[in-house]
Scaffold this motif. Structure first.
Motif, PDB file in Angstrom:
ATOM      1  N   UNK A 147      -0.461  -5.116  -5.237  1.00 38.55           N
ATOM      2  CA  UNK A 147      -1.164  -3.748  -4.973  1.00 38.55           C
ATOM      3  C   UNK A 147      -2.538  -3.804  -5.759  1.00 38.55           C
ATOM      4  N   UNK A 148      -3.597  -3.874  -4.785  1.00 40.50           N
ATOM      5  CA  UNK A 148      -4.820  -3.894  -5.421  1.00 40.50           C
ATOM      6  C   UNK A 148      -5.504  -2.520  -5.299  1.00 40.50           C
ATOM      7  N   UNK A 149      -6.227  -2.012  -6.349  1.00 43.10           N
ATOM      8  CA  UNK A 149      -6.911  -0.854  -6.412  1.00 43.10           C
ATOM      9  C   UNK A 149      -8.444  -1.576  -6.249  1.00 43.10           C
ATOM     10  N   UNK A 171      -0.849  -4.531  -0.337  1.00 43.17           N
ATOM     11  CA  UNK A 171      -0.870  -3.012  -0.549  1.00 43.17           C
ATOM     12  C   UNK A 171      -2.439  -2.663  -1.119  1.00 43.17           C
ATOM     13  N   UNK A 172      -3.161  -1.474  -0.675  1.00 40.65           N
ATOM     14  CA  UNK A 172      -4.365  -1.577  -0.960  1.00 40.65           C
ATOM     15  C   UNK A 172      -4.514   0.114  -1.521  1.00 40.65           C
ATOM     16  N   UNK A 207      -4.573   1.968   9.662  1.00 41.19           N
ATOM     17  CA  UNK A 207      -4.381   1.426   8.183  1.00 41.19           C
ATOM     18  C   UNK A 207      -3.152   1.981   7.472  1.00 41.19           C
ATOM     19  N   UNK A 208      -2.078   1.660   8.164  1.00 44.08           N
ATOM     20  CA  UNK A 208      -0.805   2.145   7.435  1.00 44.08           C
ATOM     21  C   UNK A 208      -0.860   1.352   6.311  1.00 44.08           C
ATOM     22  N   UNK A 209      -0.404   2.301   5.225  1.00 41.01           N
ATOM     23  CA  UNK A 209       0.133   1.533   3.738  1.00 41.01           C
ATOM     24  C   UNK A 209      -0.819   1.634   2.878  1.00 41.01           C
ATOM     25  N   UNK A 210      -2.274   2.188   3.365  1.00 39.33           N
ATOM     26  CA  UNK A 210      -3.182   1.978   2.224  1.00 39.33           C
ATOM     27  C   UNK A 210      -2.937   3.669   1.718  1.00 39.33           C
TER      28      UNK A 210
END
Ligand SMILES: NC(=O)c1ccc[n+]([C@@H]2O[C@H](COP(=O)([O-])OP(=O)(O)OC[C@H]3O[C@@H](n4cnc5c(N)ncnc54)[C@H](OP(=O)(O)O)[C@@H]3O)[C@@H](O)[C@H]2O)c1
Length: 335
Positions: A55-57, A79-80, A99-102
């Motif tokens: 999971x990257x911010x 995941x973003x 962009x599903x999931x961001x």
């Protein structure tokens, strides 16, 4: 840590380890202006993750480099968290249907997003190729006054080669970058920190090249300035891949130059650009024209530095575009 003298051409992408086994929660998050990146143990996030999924911010995710990095991360099923100053802008760039999931977060939510991440990439910042604010000019002026009689190192050189360990310069951008890196190094020592010093990124939809192409059309693709200056560049795909590697590989730590292994003199770059654009390369682009489109940031192109990515090569990073000719062709063809 000292910044190398190359800093005039550089800004920083600060990324933190994607390791899924951070021993501790990240402990601080400086203001966005300070470009400090932090990370958190995946298991502390309270969210279910697939094996090896990060999971990257990402701050600055809506920008030229950030947009491509987000796509790269999503392509590998990570995941973003998009950390932005404007949700509506981010929603426009990353429409939910594609962009599903961001997760899109404005500043009050950044801290929670970072706490729930394995890694943070900081790409937020005003482009260098822009008009600088009065504060910048004032700061420059003060330093110029102070340097009388002193032998100041400049951030540019036609002869020197700059690697990661080269000494820091004394021009304005070197000073700013020294401050950024100094802040970044204050991050919790359990967090792996990578500071990527990015050269001029070649891509069609942003950065200096996008602003230079119309000029080349206008002035028949001639040289810029004397043409002898070094131009340390990197293709957009390579800088994104380097950031991705920095996220994925624990061996990436500390300062890494984000430039291609074969910098060129500006005249050569212009020749290749003229060829790639199918334009003759004879009428020089005057400095004033470049300054008109790049603002004071034109100094990055006009002064020039020869920068080598020594660390990236030691780490075994493979550049997709080691030569500017291929990079420009790919960029202009949109591949
Ligand atoms: N492109 C290059 O050739 C190059 C070369 C060397 C270094 N860099 C550095 O690498 C980073 C990313 O480059 P880029 O070309 O992708 O930049 P960009 O297209 O200008 O995007 C940067 C993003 O940072 C955020 N931002 C802009 N101004 C800001 C401010 N004053 N305070 C906080 N956030 C701000 C914006 O995101 P939100 O509006 O969503 O918040 C923006 O989309 C920048 O720091 C740049 O200086 C770029």
């Amino acid at each position: 840590m000292e910044l190398c003298r190359t800093t005039a051409a550089f800004s920083w992408a600060h990324s933190i380890s994607p390791s899924l086994h951070f021993p501790q929660r990240f402990s601080m998050c400086e203001s966005k202006g300070l470009r400090v990146c932090c990370a958190v143990n995946a298991s502390a996030s309270g969210q279910s993750q697939k094996e090896n999924q990060m999971i990257v911010s990402v701050t600055g995710a809506t920008g030229f480099i950030g947009r491509r990095l987000v796509q790269r991360l999503l392509a590998d099923d990570h995941r973003v968290h998009v950390l932005t100053r404007s949700r509506s802008k981010a929603q426009f760039i990353f429409p939910a249907k594609d962009f599903r999931g961001i997760v899109i977060a404005e500043e009050p939510e950044w801290k929670d997003c970072i706490q729930g991440s394995n890694a943070v990439v900081n790409l937020a910042g005003m482009p260098i190729s822009t008009r600088w604010s009065p504060e910048v000019s004032i700061r420059n002026k003060k330093r110029d006054q102070g340097k009388q009689g002193q032998d100041y190192l400049k951030g540019a050189s036609e002869t020197l080669v700059f690697k990661e360990q080269s000494p820091s310069g004394n021009d304005y951008l070197a000073e700013v970058c020294r401050e950024w890196e100094g802040k970044a190094f204050k991050v919790n020592k359990d967090v792996r920190l990578v500071l990527i010093r990015i050269g001029v990124v070649l891509g069609k939809d942003g950065g200096a090249l996008a602003k230079m192409i119309p000029l080349f059309n206008l002035f028949a693709g001639g040289p810029l300035g004397s043409g002898k200056q070094w131009f340390s560049w990197i293709h957009l795909d390579d800088i994104v891949e380097l950031i991705y590697e920095a996220l994925s590989s624990p061996s990436y730590t500390g300062v890494i130059n984000g430039t291609a292994p074969n910098p060129v003199r500006l005249a050569e770059m212009c020749d290749h650009l003229g060829n790639a654009m199918g334009r003759p390369s004879w009428l020089p682009v005057p400095d004033f024209a470049l300054k008109a489109v790049l603002g004071e940031g034109a100094s990055v192109v006009l002064d020039g530095q020869k920068v080598l990515p020594a660390r990236a090569q030691e780490l075994g990073f493979t550049f997709k575009y080691p030569y500017v000719k291929d990079a420009l062709r790919a960029t202009l063809l949109g591949s």
